[in-house]
Design a protein around this motif. Structure first.
Motif, mmCIF file in Angstrom:
data_model
loop_
_atom_site.group_PDB
_atom_site.id
_atom_site.type_symbol
_atom_site.label_atom_id
_atom_site.label_comp_id
_atom_site.label_asym_id
_atom_site.label_seq_id
_atom_site.Cartn_x
_atom_site.Cartn_y
_atom_site.Cartn_z
ATOM 1 N N ILE A 1 0.839 -1.205 0.000
ATOM 2 C CA ILE A 1 0.000 0.000 0.000
ATOM 3 C C ILE A 1 0.874 1.255 0.000
ATOM 4 N N LYS A 2 1.967 1.229 0.730
ATOM 5 C CA LYS A 2 2.885 2.370 0.705
ATOM 6 C C LYS A 2 3.464 2.581 -0.691
ATOM 7 N N LEU A 3 3.744 1.494 -1.386
ATOM 8 C CA LEU A 3 4.240 1.575 -2.760
ATOM 9 C C LEU A 3 3.179 2.171 -3.686
ATOM 10 N N VAL A 4 1.928 1.764 -3.505
ATOM 11 C CA VAL A 4 0.825 2.322 -4.292
ATOM 12 C C VAL A 4 0.698 3.817 -4.021
ATOM 13 N N TYR A 5 0.752 4.188 -2.760
ATOM 14 C CA TYR A 5 0.637 5.602 -2.381
ATOM 15 C C TYR A 5 1.727 6.430 -3.074
ATOM 16 N N LYS A 6 2.942 5.919 -3.049
ATOM 17 C CA LYS A 6 4.058 6.625 -3.683
ATOM 18 C C LYS A 6 3.860 6.709 -5.201
ATOM 19 N N ALA A 7 3.387 5.628 -5.808
ATOM 20 C CA ALA A 7 3.156 5.625 -7.259
ATOM 21 C C ALA A 7 2.095 6.661 -7.642
#
Length: 115
Positions: free
Chosen positions: A7-13
């Protein structure tokens, strides 16, 4: 990679492509659809596509693949289903119209820092 890291990766993307008003709703305790909804807005259809393409690219680099995708490159709303979480990328006006945050008002809104 666990769900929180993902989810953190999605947020950053999303943030990398200037997604607006990113919300993370924890829906697992009120629905069996998924554990989380991630909702964001974009100012136009090209940005909606750019955000979804970036999410898919970033997750695929970590061997995480979309299970289902609804919407097209000319859509005002694209949904990406990753099983544990569902990502909604809206054109701003459509997000206001559908107002998922109101529909899922019983869900807990969490910040990316709290994950």
């Amino acid at each position: 990679m666990n769900i929180e890291e993902s989810i953190k990766l999605v947020y950053k993307a999303i943030d990398d492509k200037q997604g607006e008003d990113i919300k993370i709703l924890k829906i697992g305790n009120i629905s069996s659809l998924a554990d989380y909804f991630i909702i964001t807005s974009a100012s136009n259809e090209r940005q909606v596509k750019s955000i979804t393409d970036n999410i898919e690219k970033e997750l695929e680099e970590h061997d995480i693949f979309v299970r289902a995708k609804e919407g097209t490159s000319s859509s005002n709303w694209i949904l990406l289903d990753y099983g544990d979480y569902i990502i909604h990328v809206f054109k701003t006006e459509d997000r206001q119209f559908y107002n998922l945050e109101r529909l899922w008002k019983d869900a807990e809104e969490i910040t990316v820092e709290a994950i």
